[in-house]
Enzyme design. Structure first.
Site, short mmCIF file in Angstrom:
data_model
loop_
_atom_site.label_atom_id
_atom_site.label_comp_id
_atom_site.label_asym_id
_atom_site.label_seq_id
_atom_site.Cartn_x
_atom_site.Cartn_y
_atom_site.Cartn_z
N GLN A 136 0.84 -1.20 0.00
CA GLN A 136 0.00 0.00 0.00
C GLN A 136 0.88 1.25 0.00
O GLN A 136 1.22 1.79 1.06
CB GLN A 136 -0.95 0.00 1.20
N PHE A 137 1.20 1.72 -1.20
CA PHE A 137 2.05 2.91 -1.32
C PHE A 137 1.38 4.15 -0.75
O PHE A 137 2.04 5.11 -0.38
CB PHE A 137 2.47 3.14 -2.78
N THR A 138 0.04 4.14 -0.64
CA THR A 138 -0.67 5.31 -0.14
C THR A 138 -0.35 5.62 1.33
O THR A 138 -0.68 6.69 1.81
CB THR A 138 -2.19 5.18 -0.32
#
Length: 152
Positions: free
Chosen positions: A79-81
């Site tokens: 999850q790069f967010t």
């Protein structure tokens, strides 16, 4: 590396309607973000922290058992967010997140190290894919752990 960790009684992740990873029984759902400054030592530190994290109860109201102690499972979702910044407005900027050529090997390294530490294969989502995640949160218990801000 930054992880959002949820204690779950079960969790599964699907891509295009197909389940690609699933855990049952006591476990942790781990959303993992890789930052531009991260290295394998960040992954090693994070794995060591997660497997010893005492968030499971031996008796009601007493969280004193680790994932290792309860023979629990883990499901890891990229999850790069988690590296999103709202510093300059309402549209998140993700410039602190590692680019895929750095993030993928570190994500895979993290999963390998976690699997070795637990002695079982750790299921995952699909890096970069749109995923649907179903989780039965237990508690709820949710923690954020960051290898760059170890006193977070």
């Amino acid at each position: 590396m930054r992880a959002v960790i949820q204690r779950v009684s079960s969790a599964k992740v699907a891509v295009a309607g197909r389940v690609v990873g699933q855990i049952t029984g006591p476990g942790l759902l781990i959303f993992l973000g890789v930052g531009r400054e991260d290295t394998q030592s960040d992954a090693d530190w994070l794995v060591g922290r997660i497997v010893k994290l005492r968030v499971f109860e031996s008796e009601p109201g007493r969280m004193d058992q680790s994932l290792l102690a309860v023979s629990g499972q883990a499901l890891v979702i990229s999850q790069f967010t988690l590296y999103g910044s709202l510093k300059k407005g309402n549209r998140p900027s993700f410039n602190r997140a590692a680019l895929p050529e750095q993030a993928v090997p570190l994500y895979e390294y993290f999963v390998t190290q976690l699997s070795q530490a637990l002695g079982i294969a750790v299921p995952t989502g699909e890096f970069g894919a749109h995923m649907n995640i179903d989780a039965q949160n237990d508690g709820p218990v949710t923690l954020v752990v960051d290898s760059q801000a170890r006193d977070f």
